[in-house]
Design an enzyme around this catalytic site. Structure first.
Site, PDB file in Angstrom:
ATOM      1  N   ASN A  81       0.874  -1.175   0.000  1.00 57.49           N
ATOM      2  CA  ASN A  81       0.000   0.000   0.000  1.00 57.49           C
ATOM      3  C   ASN A  81       0.912   1.226   0.000  1.00 57.49           C
ATOM      4  O   ASN A  81       1.493   1.561   1.024  1.00 57.49           O
ATOM      5  CB  ASN A  81      -0.890  -0.018   1.254  1.00 57.49           C
ATOM      6  CG  ASN A  81      -1.670   1.272   1.418  1.00 57.49           C
ATOM      7  OD1 ASN A  81      -1.775   2.078   0.490  1.00 57.49           O
ATOM      8  ND2 ASN A  81      -2.225   1.489   2.602  1.00 57.49           N
ATOM      9  N   TRP A  82       1.017   1.844  -1.177  1.00 56.08           N
ATOM     10  CA  TRP A  82       1.947   2.980  -1.304  1.00 56.08           C
ATOM     11  C   TRP A  82       1.401   4.233  -0.635  1.00 56.08           C
ATOM     12  O   TRP A  82       2.107   5.231  -0.533  1.00 56.08           O
ATOM     13  CB  TRP A  82       2.230   3.266  -2.778  1.00 56.08           C
ATOM     14  CG  TRP A  82       3.074   2.232  -3.476  1.00 56.08           C
ATOM     15  CD1 TRP A  82       3.521   1.038  -2.960  1.00 56.08           C
ATOM     16  CD2 TRP A  82       3.585   2.298  -4.817  1.00 56.08           C
ATOM     17  NE1 TRP A  82       4.279   0.378  -3.904  1.00 56.08           N
ATOM     18  CE2 TRP A  82       4.326   1.114  -5.046  1.00 56.08           C
ATOM     19  CE3 TRP A  82       3.468   3.237  -5.844  1.00 56.08           C
ATOM     20  CZ2 TRP A  82       4.963   0.862  -6.265  1.00 56.08           C
ATOM     21  CZ3 TRP A  82       4.094   2.980  -7.070  1.00 56.08           C
ATOM     22  CH2 TRP A  82       4.837   1.815  -7.265  1.00 56.08           C
ATOM     23  N   LYS A  83       0.140   4.215  -0.228  1.00 57.27           N
ATOM     24  CA  LYS A  83      -0.512   5.417   0.321  1.00 57.27           C
ATOM     25  C   LYS A  83      -0.314   6.583  -0.651  1.00 57.27           C
ATOM     26  O   LYS A  83      -0.256   6.364  -1.850  1.00 57.27           O
ATOM     27  CB  LYS A  83       0.008   5.711   1.723  1.00 57.27           C
ATOM     28  CG  LYS A  83      -0.019   4.477   2.618  1.00 57.27           C
ATOM     29  CD  LYS A  83       0.100   4.813   4.057  1.00 57.27           C
ATOM     30  CE  LYS A  83       0.243   3.525   4.849  1.00 57.27           C
ATOM     31  NZ  LYS A  83       0.006   3.693   6.252  1.00 57.27           N
TER      32      LYS A  83
ATOM     33  N   HIS B 257      -9.518   0.952   4.683  1.00 52.67           N
ATOM     34  CA  HIS B 257      -8.258   1.188   5.397  1.00 52.67           C
ATOM     35  C   HIS B 257      -8.530   2.115   6.568  1.00 52.67           C
ATOM     36  O   HIS B 257      -9.363   3.021   6.484  1.00 52.67           O
ATOM     37  CB  HIS B 257      -7.217   1.804   4.446  1.00 52.67           C
ATOM     38  CG  HIS B 257      -5.842   1.824   5.042  1.00 52.67           C
ATOM     39  ND1 HIS B 257      -5.447   2.775   5.943  1.00 52.67           N
ATOM     40  CD2 HIS B 257      -4.795   0.984   4.889  1.00 52.67           C
ATOM     41  CE1 HIS B 257      -4.195   2.519   6.310  1.00 52.67           C
ATOM     42  NE2 HIS B 257      -3.771   1.445   5.680  1.00 52.67           N
TER      43      HIS B 257
ATOM     44  N   GLU C 250      -7.035   4.555   7.707  1.00 55.94           N
ATOM     45  CA  GLU C 250      -6.858   5.994   7.441  1.00 55.94           C
ATOM     46  C   GLU C 250      -8.112   6.563   6.772  1.00 55.94           C
ATOM     47  O   GLU C 250      -8.453   7.726   6.994  1.00 55.94           O
ATOM     48  CB  GLU C 250      -5.593   6.205   6.588  1.00 55.94           C
ATOM     49  CG  GLU C 250      -4.335   5.975   7.422  1.00 55.94           C
ATOM     50  CD  GLU C 250      -3.099   5.543   6.636  1.00 55.94           C
ATOM     51  OE1 GLU C 250      -3.092   5.655   5.402  1.00 55.94           O
ATOM     52  OE2 GLU C 250      -2.142   5.078   7.281  1.00 55.94           O
TER      53      GLU C 250
ATOM     54  N   GLU D  39      -5.370  -5.126  10.438  1.00 59.93           N
ATOM     55  CA  GLU D  39      -4.388  -4.074  10.656  1.00 59.93           C
ATOM     56  C   GLU D  39      -4.710  -3.337  11.951  1.00 59.93           C
ATOM     57  O   GLU D  39      -5.531  -2.402  11.952  1.00 59.93           O
ATOM     58  CB  GLU D  39      -4.421  -3.073   9.497  1.00 59.93           C
ATOM     59  CG  GLU D  39      -4.073  -3.664   8.158  1.00 59.93           C
ATOM     60  CD  GLU D  39      -3.511  -2.613   7.213  1.00 59.93           C
ATOM     61  OE1 GLU D  39      -2.415  -2.828   6.715  1.00 59.93           O
ATOM     62  OE2 GLU D  39      -4.149  -1.576   7.005  1.00 59.93           O
TER      63      GLU D  39
ATOM     64  N   GLY E  24       2.301   2.255  10.714  1.00 52.75           N
ATOM     65  CA  GLY E  24       3.231   3.364  10.552  1.00 52.75           C
ATOM     66  C   GLY E  24       3.889   3.800  11.845  1.00 52.75           C
ATOM     67  O   GLY E  24       4.525   4.850  11.905  1.00 52.75           O
TER      68      GLY E  24
ATOM     69  N   SER F 159       3.335  -2.188  10.338  1.00 53.70           N
ATOM     70  CA  SER F 159       4.794  -2.209  10.547  1.00 53.70           C
ATOM     71  C   SER F 159       5.409  -3.575  10.265  1.00 53.70           C
ATOM     72  O   SER F 159       6.316  -4.001  10.970  1.00 53.70           O
ATOM     73  CB  SER F 159       5.134  -1.723  11.956  1.00 53.70           C
ATOM     74  OG  SER F 159       4.678  -0.393  12.144  1.00 53.70           O
TER      75      SER F 159
ATOM     76  N   GLY G 159       2.882  -1.126   4.284  1.00 53.15           N
ATOM     77  CA  GLY G 159       2.913   0.309   3.990  1.00 53.15           C
ATOM     78  C   GLY G 159       4.335   0.761   3.711  1.00 53.15           C
ATOM     79  O   GLY G 159       4.861   0.593   2.616  1.00 53.15           O
ATOM     80  N   GLY G 160       4.982   1.310   4.726  1.00 51.77           N
ATOM     81  CA  GLY G 160       6.306   1.916   4.553  1.00 51.77           C
ATOM     82  C   GLY G 160       7.311   1.034   3.834  1.00 51.77           C
ATOM     83  O   GLY G 160       8.028   1.497   2.930  1.00 51.77           O
TER      84      GLY G 160
END
Ligand code: PEP
Length: 247
Positions: free
Chosen positions: A9-11, A95, A97, A167, A173, A209, A230-231
Site C-alpha cells: 500500500n503505497w498510500k 483502510h 486511514e 491491521e 506506521g 509495521s 505500507g512503509g
C-alpha cells in the site's frame, strides 16, 4: 494450503520517475514461480503506469479505494469498473486511514466491497482496532463488526472472493507490531467468522509495521496468509525480502 499474498500500500507516495525505478527493481527481483502472490496499490493517478509497466508480470496492481456507486454525479470518486479498465486486480477498502480521516463507516465499506466484487475486482477488506479499543478489551467486537458488515451484505456465493487484512490501528506506521501470537489470535477469530459463511479459505493478511525482520515469524502463524505493507513497500529490497519471507 492457502497461497500467501503480499500487497504494498503505497498510500499517497510516489511520482512517475520514482515509481519507474521501484517497479523495475521489483520486476527484476521477482521470481515468477515463487508460489507467492504479490501486488502494489499506488495512488490512482499511477494505475496507468502500472498497467503499462506490469502487464504480463507476476506483480499485480490495485487501487487504494473505490466508490460504492457505479457511475454519475460523485465528484472525485472512482468507480470499480474504471479500476478494472486499468487492469486492477485488487482494491483496498476500509483502510483505517479512510475510516478515521474520511469517516467511512463499516456499512459504507461493505458497499464498496460489493461494488468491487460486481466489477470483478478482489476487495482487500481492512479491519482493526485502535489502542483504546484494545485496552478496553474490545478488539474482537470491533473487528467482528467490521468484517460482519461486509459478510452481511456480500452474497454468500461471493464471500470467498474477498481478501481480509487485519491491521491494528496502533501498529500502522508506528514501528509497533502485534506479536505473532497477538495477531494469530485475531486472525483465528476472523477465520472462524469466515468459515461460518463458507469462506474459510479466504486469505487473511496482517498489516502494521511488517518489515523484513518480522515478516517471516508473522507469516508462519497458522492463519496469517501474507501481509499488507505500507512503509516497507516503498523500498524494493524490503518489499522483495517480505515476499521471500512468505515462501
Ligand atoms: C498500511 O498502511 O496498510 C500499513 C500496514 O502501513 P505500515 O506497514 O507502514 O505500518
Amino acid at each position: 494450503m492457502r497461497r500467501k499474498l503480499v500487497v504494498g500500500n503505497w498510500k499517497m507516495n510516489g511520482s512517475l520517475a520514482a515509481n519507474a525505478v521501484l517497479l523495475e527493481a521489483l520486476q527484476a527481483g521477482l521470481d515468477a514461480d515463487s508460489g507467492v502472490d504479490s501486488a502494489v496499490c499506488p495512488p490512482a493517478p499511477f494505475l496507468a503506469q502500472c498497467q503499462a509497466m506490469l502487464a504480463g508480470s507476476p506483480l499485480a496492481w490495485g487501487a487504494q479505494d473505490v466508490s460504492a456507486n457505479a457511475a454519475g454525479a460523485f465528484t472525485g470518486e472512482m468507480a470499480a469498473a474504471m479500476l478494472a479498465d486499468f487492469g486492477c486486480k485488487y482494491v483496498i477498502v476500509g483502510h483505517s486511514e479512510r475510516r478515521a480521516c474520511h469517516g467511512e463507516s463499516s456499512e459504507l465499506v461493505a458497499k464498496k466491497a460489493l461494488a468491487a466484487l460486481a466489477a470483478g475486482l478482489t476487495p482487500i477488506v481492512c479491519v482493526g482496532e485502535t489502542l483504546a479499543e484494545r485496552d478496553a478489551g474490545q478488539t474482537f467486537a470491533v473487528v467482528g463488526e467490521q468484517l460482519g458488515a461486509v459478510l452481511g451484505l456480500v452474497p454468500a456465493a461471493d464471500a470467498a472472493r474477498i481478501v481480509v487484512a487485519y491491521e491494528p490501528v496502533w501498529a500502522i506506521g508506528t514501528g509497533k507490531t502485534a506479536t505473532p501470537a497477538m495477531a494469530q489470535e485475531v486472525h483465528a477469530q476472523l477465520r472462524a467468522q469466515l468459515t461460518d459463511k463458507n469462506a474459510g479459505g479466504v486469505q487473511i493478511l496482517y498489516g502494521g509495521s511488517m518489515k523484513p525482520d518480522n515478516a517471516g515469524e508473522l507469516m508462519a502463524q497458522a492463519d496469517i496468509d501474507g501481509g499488507l505493507i505500507g512503509g516497507a513497500a516503498l523500498k524494493a529490497a524490503d518489499f522483495l525480502a517480505i515476499i521471500a519471507a512468505a515462501r
